[in-house]
Motif scaffolding. Structure first.
Motif, PDB file in Angstrom:
ATOM      1  N   TYR A 110       0.827  -1.210   0.000  1.00 26.52           N
ATOM      2  CA  TYR A 110       0.000   0.000   0.000  1.00 26.52           C
ATOM      3  C   TYR A 110       0.862   1.260   0.000  1.00 26.52           C
ATOM      4  N   THR A 111       2.043   1.192   0.628  1.00 28.64           N
ATOM      5  CA  THR A 111       2.972   2.316   0.569  1.00 28.64           C
ATOM      6  C   THR A 111       3.446   2.523  -0.866  1.00 28.64           C
ATOM      7  N   PHE A 112       3.760   1.428  -1.563  1.00 28.35           N
ATOM      8  CA  PHE A 112       4.170   1.525  -2.962  1.00 28.35           C
ATOM      9  C   PHE A 112       3.034   2.055  -3.832  1.00 28.35           C
ATOM     10  N   LEU A 113       1.831   1.559  -3.588  1.00 21.48           N
ATOM     11  CA  LEU A 113       0.690   2.006  -4.393  1.00 21.48           C
ATOM     12  C   LEU A 113       0.413   3.490  -4.190  1.00 21.48           C
ATOM     13  N   LYS A 114       0.464   3.952  -2.928  1.00 18.78           N
ATOM     14  CA  LYS A 114       0.254   5.381  -2.676  1.00 18.78           C
ATOM     15  C   LYS A 114       1.355   6.201  -3.330  1.00 18.78           C
ATOM     16  N   THR A 166       2.753   5.662  -6.003  1.00 23.88           N
ATOM     17  CA  THR A 166       2.533   5.739  -7.449  1.00 23.88           C
ATOM     18  C   THR A 166       1.192   6.389  -7.790  1.00 23.88           C
ATOM     19  N   GLY A 167       0.557   7.007  -6.780  1.00 25.38           N
ATOM     20  CA  GLY A 167      -0.648   7.783  -7.042  1.00 25.38           C
ATOM     21  C   GLY A 167      -1.964   7.041  -6.954  1.00 25.38           C
ATOM     22  N   LYS A 168      -1.956   5.831  -6.425  1.00 25.42           N
ATOM     23  CA  LYS A 168      -3.187   5.047  -6.312  1.00 25.42           C
ATOM     24  C   LYS A 168      -3.916   5.370  -4.995  1.00 25.42           C
ATOM     25  N   ASP A 169      -5.239   5.134  -4.990  1.00 29.71           N
ATOM     26  CA  ASP A 169      -6.053   5.328  -3.787  1.00 29.71           C
ATOM     27  C   ASP A 169      -5.933   4.092  -2.906  1.00 29.71           C
ATOM     28  N   ILE A 170      -5.644   4.298  -1.636  1.00 30.92           N
ATOM     29  CA  ILE A 170      -5.453   3.153  -0.742  1.00 30.92           C
ATOM     30  C   ILE A 170      -6.412   3.172   0.448  1.00 30.92           C
ATOM     31  N   GLY A 171      -7.423   4.051   0.410  1.00 35.17           N
ATOM     32  CA  GLY A 171      -8.401   4.091   1.494  1.00 35.17           C
ATOM     33  C   GLY A 171      -7.738   4.353   2.828  1.00 35.17           C
ATOM     34  N   SER A 203       6.981   8.044   7.040  1.00 34.12           N
ATOM     35  CA  SER A 203       8.373   8.391   7.278  1.00 34.12           C
ATOM     36  C   SER A 203       8.969   7.486   8.342  1.00 34.12           C
ATOM     37  N   ILE A 204      10.292   7.393   8.335  1.00 35.04           N
ATOM     38  CA  ILE A 204      11.014   6.674   9.376  1.00 35.04           C
ATOM     39  C   ILE A 204      12.060   7.620   9.955  1.00 35.04           C
ATOM     40  N   GLU A 205      12.317   7.487  11.254  1.00 32.55           N
ATOM     41  CA  GLU A 205      13.240   8.389  11.922  1.00 32.55           C
ATOM     42  C   GLU A 205      14.517   7.666  12.321  1.00 32.55           C
ATOM     43  N   ASN A 206      15.644   8.257  11.996  1.00 29.50           N
ATOM     44  CA  ASN A 206      16.934   7.731  12.424  1.00 29.50           C
ATOM     45  C   ASN A 206      17.085   7.959  13.923  1.00 29.50           C
ATOM     46  N   VAL A 237       9.300   7.627   3.344  1.00 24.36           N
ATOM     47  CA  VAL A 237       9.274   6.233   2.899  1.00 24.36           C
ATOM     48  C   VAL A 237       8.668   6.100   1.506  1.00 24.36           C
ATOM     49  N   GLN A 238       7.700   6.945   1.192  1.00 24.57           N
ATOM     50  CA  GLN A 238       7.124   6.878  -0.147  1.00 24.57           C
ATOM     51  C   GLN A 238       8.140   7.273  -1.213  1.00 24.57           C
ATOM     52  N   GLN A 239       9.034   8.184  -0.859  1.00 33.13           N
ATOM     53  CA  GLN A 239      10.103   8.533  -1.798  1.00 33.13           C
ATOM     54  C   GLN A 239      11.071   7.370  -1.934  1.00 33.13           C
ATOM     55  N   LEU A 240      11.328   6.659  -0.821  1.00 34.68           N
ATOM     56  CA  LEU A 240      12.152   5.447  -0.886  1.00 34.68           C
ATOM     57  C   LEU A 240      11.534   4.442  -1.847  1.00 34.68           C
ATOM     58  N   ALA A 241      10.209   4.296  -1.764  1.00 34.28           N
ATOM     59  CA  ALA A 241       9.499   3.358  -2.638  1.00 34.28           C
ATOM     60  C   ALA A 241       9.630   3.778  -4.096  1.00 34.28           C
TER      61      ALA A 241
END
Length: 280
Positions: free
Chosen positions: A95-99, A101-106, A113-116, A125-129
């Motif tokens: 779902y992170t990958f789908l979001k 790429t612009g998909k609706d994930i409800g 995000s993840i914190e060091n 994280v979506q940019q990582l994807a």
């Protein structure tokens, strides 16, 4: 502690692959104190199978990756891109990958995000994807994301789940398993592969309503393996538990006994509990 353990022995034989990723007194301290250490039959078997996948696997090779968090699997995904031909993604991480790429994930679970923990720096994280999808494209790795889903408004069993028409999930619903179209697509891709490694379930298989995707992937791997057409490895953890539950584990080429250890191997890391051994 290691010296105390070592005082009771003359030779160290390790068969604890499940904890081989830990640098502890029992895994590394004892063989260092004794000045010797060898692998047992189980570790020898684990090394043999993972060496085939990480060395020169039969092609085409597919990685089936699921689970809840992209951040837990990002190193595995990046390391495997240079080895695989296909990447099949399921579980909540899809779902992170789908979001991304612009998909609706409800209301599906995603990572923003993840914190060091050391620096406090946050990573999108979506940019990582998105970056990983670009890397896959540059390496000619075909990436498959779910094209339909089994959903519910709440995180619980239901006799009437919503099955979406496509990859988009309506507002108010959460994805809890891959849908039947996705399972068919993934099963076909597994059937076309010569090597497949699986790490992470496709959905919340602990609930019957959402077990079909995970159990179906296990069956597809088992069927192809039994025909002699697929070299199949399950990387321990929840995937191994799911394969056992649906009686497919015995049909695989290998089911690893170490979830954390196999994950770190697939990430390209050295395992302290193996590095310390003289004969493996």
């Amino acid at each position: 502690m290691a010296d105390k353990f070592a005082s009771y022995a003359d030779l160290y034989v390790s068969d604890a692959f499940g904890t081989a990723h830990r640098d502890s007194a029992s895994m590394t301290g004892v063989p260092k104190a004794l000045g010797n250490g060898v692998a047992g039959y189980l570790i020898e078997k684990e090394i043999k199978y993972f060496s085939e996948v990480l060395g020169s696997p039969m092609k085409p090779m597919a990685a089936i990756v699921g689970g809840s968090k992209v951040s837990d699997k990002i190193q595995l995904l990046e390391n495997m891109l240079s080895r695989i031909d296909k990447l099949l993604i399921g579980g909540a991480m899809a779902y992170t990958f789908l979001k991304a790429t612009g998909k609706d994930i409800g209301s599906s679970r995603i990572e923003d995000s993840i914190e060091n923990k050391k620096t406090g720096e946050k990573t999108n994280v979506q940019q990582l994807a998105r970056d990983l999808l670009e890397k896959a494209k540059s390496k000619n790795v075909e990436v498959f994301l779910p094209i339909d889903h089994i959903c519910n408004k709440e995180f619980k069993e239901t006799d009437e789940p919503l099955i979406t028409e496509d990859e988009n999930i309506p507002e108010g619903y959460m994805g809890l398993d891959i849908g039947p179209k996705t399972l068919q697509l993934y099963s076909e891709q597994i059937g076309k592969s010569k090597t497949a490694i699986w790490n992470g379930p496709m959905g919340v298989f602990e609930m019957k309503t959402y077990s079909k995707g995970t159990f179906g992937v296990a069956k597809a791997m088992g069927d192809a393996t039994k025909k002699g057409e697929l070299f199949s490895i399950i990387g321990g953890g929840d995937s191994a538990s799911a394969a056992e539950e649906c009686n497919e584990a015995s049909r695989m080429s290998h089911v690893s006994t170490g979830g954390g250890a196999s994950l770190e191997l697939l990430e390209g890391k050295s395992l302290p509990g193996l590095e310390v051994l003289e004969d493996k």
